[in-house]
Write a protein that holds these residues in place. Structure first.
Motif, short mmCIF file in Angstrom:
data_model
loop_
_atom_site.label_atom_id
_atom_site.label_comp_id
_atom_site.label_asym_id
_atom_site.label_seq_id
_atom_site.Cartn_x
_atom_site.Cartn_y
_atom_site.Cartn_z
N PHE A 40 -5.54 11.53 -1.63
CA PHE A 40 -6.18 10.61 -0.70
C PHE A 40 -5.47 9.26 -0.60
O PHE A 40 -5.50 8.63 0.46
N PRO A 41 -4.81 8.79 -1.67
CA PRO A 41 -3.95 7.60 -1.46
C PRO A 41 -2.86 7.87 -0.43
O PRO A 41 -2.50 6.99 0.36
N LEU A 42 -2.34 9.13 -0.44
CA LEU A 42 -1.31 9.46 0.55
C LEU A 42 -1.88 9.55 1.96
O LEU A 42 -1.15 9.44 2.94
N LEU A 43 -3.21 9.74 2.05
CA LEU A 43 -3.84 9.74 3.36
C LEU A 43 -3.65 8.40 4.05
O LEU A 43 -3.57 8.31 5.28
N LYS A 44 -3.57 7.35 3.22
CA LYS A 44 -3.27 6.02 3.77
C LYS A 44 -1.96 6.03 4.54
O LYS A 44 -1.82 5.39 5.57
N LEU A 45 -0.98 6.75 3.98
CA LEU A 45 0.33 6.79 4.63
C LEU A 45 0.23 7.42 6.02
O LEU A 45 0.91 7.00 6.95
N LEU A 46 -0.62 8.43 6.14
CA LEU A 46 -0.75 9.10 7.42
C LEU A 46 -1.46 8.21 8.43
O LEU A 46 -1.12 8.19 9.61
N ASP A 99 0.82 -1.21 0.00
CA ASP A 99 0.00 0.00 0.00
C ASP A 99 0.85 1.26 0.00
O ASP A 99 0.51 2.25 -0.66
N VAL A 100 1.95 1.24 0.76
CA VAL A 100 2.86 2.39 0.76
C VAL A 100 3.42 2.61 -0.64
O VAL A 100 3.52 3.75 -1.12
N THR A 101 3.77 1.52 -1.30
CA THR A 101 4.29 1.62 -2.67
C THR A 101 3.27 2.29 -3.58
O THR A 101 3.58 3.22 -4.32
N SER A 102 2.01 1.79 -3.53
CA SER A 102 0.96 2.36 -4.38
C SER A 102 0.66 3.80 -3.98
O SER A 102 0.46 4.67 -4.85
N ALA A 103 0.63 4.05 -2.66
CA ALA A 103 0.29 5.39 -2.18
C ALA A 103 1.33 6.42 -2.59
O ALA A 103 1.00 7.60 -2.76
N PHE A 104 2.59 6.00 -2.76
CA PHE A 104 3.63 6.91 -3.24
C PHE A 104 3.60 7.06 -4.76
O PHE A 104 3.62 8.17 -5.30
N VAL A 105 3.55 5.92 -5.43
CA VAL A 105 3.71 5.92 -6.89
C VAL A 105 2.53 6.59 -7.59
O VAL A 105 2.72 7.42 -8.50
#
Length: 622
Positions: free
Chosen positions: A303-309, A147-153
């Motif tokens: 919002f994908p980066l929201l996953k990172l938070l 998920d971190v990979t997807s959230a960054f890319v």
């Protein structure tokens, strides 16, 4: 020596690295899935661009281009599903393998730790480490890594494309995101996040320990009509955990709401910029697709980066949980001898042994010798150190001073496996695993045949009640299985010891839960268990050890008296006082006295019954 380990997120990465190739493949598929996910957005923009370019004359539309982007979008959606499924499968395979290895490592470590570790830790805390803290590693490996990979890319691809399309509007989106991050960062800095998570884990551990204690003591709670409200410690720990979580929620509420508000308000900043750019554009129609693209993507690009938070909070919890796992894995073990020696016989000798669980000694200069073919009984007041002596004989702890010798070899020079093969234990509180009765008995000797298991059960006086069970020896017992009484559990534990056939036997009040009828049977079976062996008996029922070859009276951690039963009675010391008290207590039986009107009173009185004592005394000789 304590192992030097990495800390925090780097430790989680190190753990995940044990399955690096699976995770690398998972991350690669996640990157490809992000690319596939990006294609439909490009397709929509290209189609809108084509429509805007030919808005005045639709006959000039390049229909082939529109169909190509449509098919590309459809194929990309299908490909995204396949790639994300493959990525998830690989990360989950890696995660479950890591969890398995971690739990096995902790289980093996716990088996090698001295029992002092378990007296210092509540079972609820250990349960939390093995279940919750280990389980969180699965969340990190199986979900966070891909998920971190997807959230960054994915946001990077979109942001890069938006900069290529219109850099000024893309700059607005980036500025809004940086503003939201600054709000989040200020919240984390002010709240001292690591300390908050440490406090959270501590409160959760205390609550778990209290819950386990309450469940285990539920019989006492019900017998004395106690409720959870009157179980003060459980109530307090639950309320403390509630108050702590509510306090954390209130503390983070304002800044977290501000962060989400800023992150969700990208369109509010884009609209005025879009109006200005539209006003200055040479062609509204040509510029509208660009505005639509930014309005569609601008509100959800990050919002994908929201996953990172969200993950950052979980990562902090995971990191602290891993520290607790490592705390167990790094605990000093009982050291194995570099050159193990084999004992020549089963003589157990204590030489000036001093030992304490803390700085206060429990045993002081204890010396005695237990011989093969003889019974050494340990008696004395509760807390005098009797059970400690029995457990030290199997090196459950290392002594502080002096030494324990078995067969002429210091116990520290005997390998643990060899030592365990030479010692059998029958505890007062016996543990049955959730398995069949046959396998619970076979724990004494894993290679034993069913015939040998059955013979051990017969000798332990438990064959008859096992046969009466619906599934006999295949009956499941332990937590979740068929309930057995304390006496039945003790006899199964005795069958284990008989099957093991070790040359040294330690019995810790092994008839504690037996009824009078079965106590005699169990004592009779002891004669087969202890024949030719070195036997150490920890006894509270003095009638069971009157024929012991040696009785050690333990008082306040020292051997106060020693000798045979008759010799100790003649000394007129502590043993004589214990025997007199014990004999008197067995000569009293409960009886009802009649009131003058012939009705029995509700109370009860005690009246002497000498015959009971004589029967018990006769039954007590094994």
């Amino acid at each position: 020596m304590k192992t030097k380990r990495k800390k925090g997120i780097m430790r989680l990465v190190e753990i995940a690295g044990t399955k690096r190739w699976l995770l690398f493949a998972s991350m690669t598929l996640a990157v490809l899935a992000s690319v596939a996910q990006f294609v439909p957005y490009v397709a929509v923009y290209k189609i809108l661009e084509e429509l805007a370019a030919n808005a005045t004359d639709l006959s000039r539309l390049d229909k082939e281009l529109i169909w190509r982007w449509g098919y590309a979008s459809l194929g990309a959606v299908f490909l995204f599903g396949v790639l994300i499924y493959g990525s998830s499968m690989l990360s989950h395979v890696a995660a479950f393998n890591i969890l398995y290895e971690m739990r096995v490592a902790i289980s093996r470590k716990l088996a090698r730790l001295p029992l002092g570790f378990f007296t210092e830790r509540a079972s609820g805390e250990i349960k939390k480490v093995m279940s919750e803290d280990v389980e969180r590693i699965e969340l990190f490996v199986a979900h966070h890594v891909p998920d971190v990979t997807s959230a960054f890319v994915f946001p990077l691809l979109l942001l890069g494309y938006l900069f290529a399309v219109e850099w000024r509007m893309a700059l607005v989106i980036l500025a809004v995101f940086l503003l939201a991050l600054s709000v989040q960062a200020s919240m984390m800095m002010r709240s001292k996040a690591k300390k908050q998570y440490l406090d959270y884990h501590a409160a959760l551990g205390r609550m778990n320990a209290s819950i386990v204690e309450y469940v285990r003591g539920i019989q006492v709670v019900k017998v004395f009509s106690r409720s959870t409200e009157s179980f003060a410690r459980l109530k307090k720990d639950i309320e403390d955990f509630r108050d702590f979580t509510v306090l954390m929620a209130k503390k983070f509420a304002l800044t977290y709401t501000g962060f989400l508000t800023v992150l969700s308000s990208t369109i509010l900043f884009l609209i005025p910029v879009a109006v200005v750019l539209l006003t200055g554009a040479p062609s509204y129609a040509r510029y509208l697709p660009t505005v639509f693209l930014f309005l569609i993507l601008g509100g959800g690009i990050f919002f994908p980066l929201l996953k990172l938070l969200y993950m950052s909070g979980y990562l902090n919890q995971n990191a602290i949980g891993v520290e607790m796992i490592d705390d167990i894995l790094d605990k000093p073990e009982i050291q194995e001898p570099p050159n193990p020696r084999r004992p020549e016989n089963s003589i157990v000798e204590f030489r000036d042994v001093t030992f304490g669980y803390t700085s206060t000694p429990v045993l002081k200069n204890v010396s005695f010798k237990a011989m093969p073919g003889a019974v050494t009984a340990l008696v004395g007041p509760s807390g005098a150190g009797k059970t400690t002596i029995g457990m030290l004989a199997a090196r459950f702890w290392d002594v502080d001073e002096g030494e324990i010798v078995i067969g002429g070899v210091p116990i520290k020079s005997i390998g643990t496996k060899k030592l365990m093969r030479n010692v059998s234990f029958v505890f007062q509180d016996n543990m049955l695993f959730f398995d069949t009765i046959e396998e619970n008995i076979r724990m004494g000797n894993s290679s034993a045949s069913f015939r040998e298991v059955r013979q051990a059960a017969i000798q332990a006086q438990c064959h008859n009640f096992i046969q009466k069970l619906e599934n006999g020896y295949k009956t499941l017992v332990g937590e979740g299985g068929t309930y057995l009484s304390g006496g039945e559990q003790q006899r199964i534990a005795l069958a284990r010891a008989i099957l093991k056939n070790a040359p040294i036997v330690v019995l810790d009040e092994a008839t504690a839960f037996a009824d009078p009828e079965n106590e005699g049977k169990i004592l009779a079976s002891f004669s087969r268990l202890v024949e030719g062996k070195t036997v150490i008996v920890i006894a509270h029922r003095l009638s069971t050890i009157t024929n012991a070859d040696q009785i050690l009276v333990i008082d306040k951690g020292v051997v106060a008296e020693r000798g045979r039963h008759a010799e100790l009675l003649d000394k007129n010391g502590l043993y004589r006082r214990m025997w007199d008290t014990y004999s008197e207590s067995r000569q009293w039986v409960l009886s009802s006295r009649k009131q003058e009107d012939g009705n029995a009173v509700r109370g009860a009185s005690w009246s002497p019954q000498p015959a009971l004592a004589s029967c018990a005394e006769g039954r007590g000789h094994a």
